[in-house]
Design a protein around this motif. Sequence first.
Motif, PDB file in Angstrom:
ATOM      1  N   GLU A  53      42.936  53.515  35.006  1.00 58.61           N
ATOM      2  CA  GLU A  53      43.265  54.306  36.197  1.00 58.61           C
ATOM      3  C   GLU A  53      42.872  53.557  37.476  1.00 58.61           C
ATOM      4  OE1 GLU A  53      41.376  58.064  35.721  1.00 58.61           O
ATOM      5  OE2 GLU A  53      42.902  58.841  34.341  1.00 58.61           O
ATOM      6  N   GLU A  54      41.725  52.925  37.447  1.00 61.70           N
ATOM      7  CA  GLU A  54      41.268  52.179  38.622  1.00 61.70           C
ATOM      8  C   GLU A  54      42.190  51.000  38.912  1.00 61.70           C
ATOM      9  OE1 GLU A  54      36.468  53.105  38.048  1.00 61.70           O
ATOM     10  OE2 GLU A  54      37.395  51.311  37.185  1.00 61.70           O
ATOM     11  N   LYS A  55      42.610  50.308  37.870  1.00 63.84           N
ATOM     12  CA  LYS A  55      43.511  49.172  38.062  1.00 63.84           C
ATOM     13  C   LYS A  55      44.858  49.632  38.620  1.00 63.84           C
ATOM     14  CE  LYS A  55      45.753  45.261  35.756  1.00 63.84           C
ATOM     15  NZ  LYS A  55      46.015  44.543  34.491  1.00 63.84           N
ATOM     16  N   LEU A  88      37.786  46.820  35.889  1.00 67.98           N
ATOM     17  CA  LEU A  88      38.348  48.099  36.297  1.00 67.98           C
ATOM     18  C   LEU A  88      38.985  48.749  35.078  1.00 67.98           C
ATOM     19  CD1 LEU A  88      37.978  46.690  39.067  1.00 67.98           C
ATOM     20  CD2 LEU A  88      40.151  47.704  39.777  1.00 67.98           C
ATOM     21  N   ASN A  89      38.845  50.073  34.970  1.00 70.67           N
ATOM     22  CA  ASN A  89      39.521  50.753  33.865  1.00 70.67           C
ATOM     23  C   ASN A  89      40.999  50.937  34.209  1.00 70.67           C
ATOM     24  OD1 ASN A  89      39.848  53.160  35.427  1.00 70.67           O
ATOM     25  ND2 ASN A  89      37.818  53.878  34.813  1.00 70.67           N
ATOM     26  N   LYS A 137      34.176  45.200  39.003  1.00 70.19           N
ATOM     27  CA  LYS A 137      33.190  46.055  39.686  1.00 70.19           C
ATOM     28  C   LYS A 137      31.830  45.728  39.066  1.00 70.19           C
ATOM     29  CE  LYS A 137      34.482  49.931  36.681  1.00 70.19           C
ATOM     30  NZ  LYS A 137      34.741  51.370  36.593  1.00 70.19           N
ATOM     31  N   GLN A 181      33.182  54.609  47.519  1.00 68.52           N
ATOM     32  CA  GLN A 181      34.588  54.496  47.126  1.00 68.52           C
ATOM     33  C   GLN A 181      35.021  53.049  46.923  1.00 68.52           C
ATOM     34  OE1 GLN A 181      36.886  56.555  50.106  1.00 68.52           O
ATOM     35  NE2 GLN A 181      36.118  58.594  49.535  1.00 68.52           N
ATOM     36  N   TYR A 225      38.654  53.675  46.116  1.00 68.69           N
ATOM     37  CA  TYR A 225      39.222  54.399  44.978  1.00 68.69           C
ATOM     38  C   TYR A 225      39.311  55.895  45.279  1.00 68.69           C
ATOM     39  CZ  TYR A 225      39.892  55.947  40.147  1.00 68.69           C
ATOM     40  OH  TYR A 225      40.386  56.506  39.000  1.00 68.69           O
ATOM     41  N   ILE A 280      34.913  50.313  44.963  1.00 69.13           N
ATOM     42  CA  ILE A 280      34.458  49.984  43.608  1.00 69.13           C
ATOM     43  C   ILE A 280      34.615  48.499  43.276  1.00 69.13           C
ATOM     44  CG2 ILE A 280      34.914  52.310  42.763  1.00 69.13           C
ATOM     45  CD1 ILE A 280      37.477  51.192  41.475  1.00 69.13           C
ATOM     46  N   ALA A 328      45.454  52.292  40.473  1.00 73.43           N
ATOM     47  CA  ALA A 328      45.264  52.668  41.878  1.00 73.43           C
ATOM     48  C   ALA A 328      45.107  51.420  42.750  1.00 73.43           C
ATOM     49  CB  ALA A 328      44.041  53.567  42.014  1.00 73.43           C
ATOM     50  N   PHE A 329      44.364  50.450  42.255  1.00 74.40           N
ATOM     51  CA  PHE A 329      44.169  49.209  43.008  1.00 74.40           C
ATOM     52  C   PHE A 329      45.484  48.454  43.176  1.00 74.40           C
ATOM     53  CE2 PHE A 329      43.298  44.600  42.991  1.00 74.40           C
ATOM     54  CZ  PHE A 329      42.559  44.503  44.157  1.00 74.40           C
TER      55      PHE A 329
END
Length: 283
Positions: free
Chosen positions: A149-151, A146-147, A141, A117, A93, A119, A153-154
Motif C-alpha cells: 500500500e505504501e509503495k 515500503l509495503n 523506511k 507522515q 503517506y 515514511i 501511494a508513493f
Amino acid sequence: MARSITEIKKQITDDYIANETIIEKYGLDTSKTFEQQFSKVSLESIKFYVIACAHWLLEKLFDKHIEEANDIVRNKRTHTIGWYRNTALNFQYGKDLMEDITEYDNSELTDEEIEEQKIVTKCAVVKADSVKPTLIVKVAKDNAPLNTEEKAAFSAYMDAKTDAGIVLDIVTGEPDRLWLSILIRHDGLVLNGNGEKLVGSGNPVKEVTEKHLKDLVFNGTFYPSLLEQELMREPGIKVATVQVAQAAPASQTLTQFIDAYQPFTGALKIDVDNDLIVFYEVI
C-alpha cells in the motif's frame, strides 16, 4: 573554510606585538614571538585566546551557512537528480496533494505530524540505461522496505510530481543478501583460533564486518578490498583476504562478484552467523 583557533590567535598576536605603542609599553623584543614574551596564563594570552575562539565559532557558522545554502540551491533546482531525491523524501503517506499545484497543504498540521507522515527515510535516484528516459528510484523506511500500500501511494505521488515523458522505476524491498568467505591471518597472542579476543570479549571480524555494512550509505557500493583494509586496522588481525564474495537480491540466487557490488534494493545485509565464513591462521 574556517581557520583553526591557533591560526586566528597567531594573526591577532602578530599584529599586537607589531604595534609601536605596545612595543614601547611592554619593552618588547621585535625579534621574538608573542609566545616567547607572554606566558600562556597571562591575561593578554587568555584574552586573545577567547577572542580567537569567538572568531573561530563565527567562521564555522559561516561555513555551515554556505553549506546549507548550497544544499538548498542544489535541491531546489527542479527536475535534477537531487530534486527527485528530495521530492521522494518529502512524500507524506496518507496525505492528498493540492490538485492545481501538486503540493501538500500542511497549514493545519504540526511539524511532528508532518514528520510522522514522511515514511521514506532513505532514497537514491539513478539514471537507467534505457531507450526511454528512465529514473530508478530506490526507497526504504529506516531499515525496512515500503509495503504494498505504501509503495502504491508513493508511486502515485511521484507520478504526479514527475515530468511528462519520464519513466520512473520504483524499487523497494528487503536488503540484498551478502555471503563472504574470508581468510584471516592473526596474532595468536591477541586472538584465539575462533577469532575471539583473548582479553575481553567479542569477535573483531564479525563486529567490524557488521559495522562496515551498517556504515555504507544507502545504495552505496560494497568493495571487498575496503572491508579488508578495515579488518587489518583491528588489533590482532595481520592479513585479511576476502576469498569469495557473493550477493544478490533477497529472493534470487547468489552470484559471485570480484571488485564491487551495488545492491539492487539500495541496502545490503549479511547474517554474520550464516553468511560469513571465516578461516583463521596464526601468523
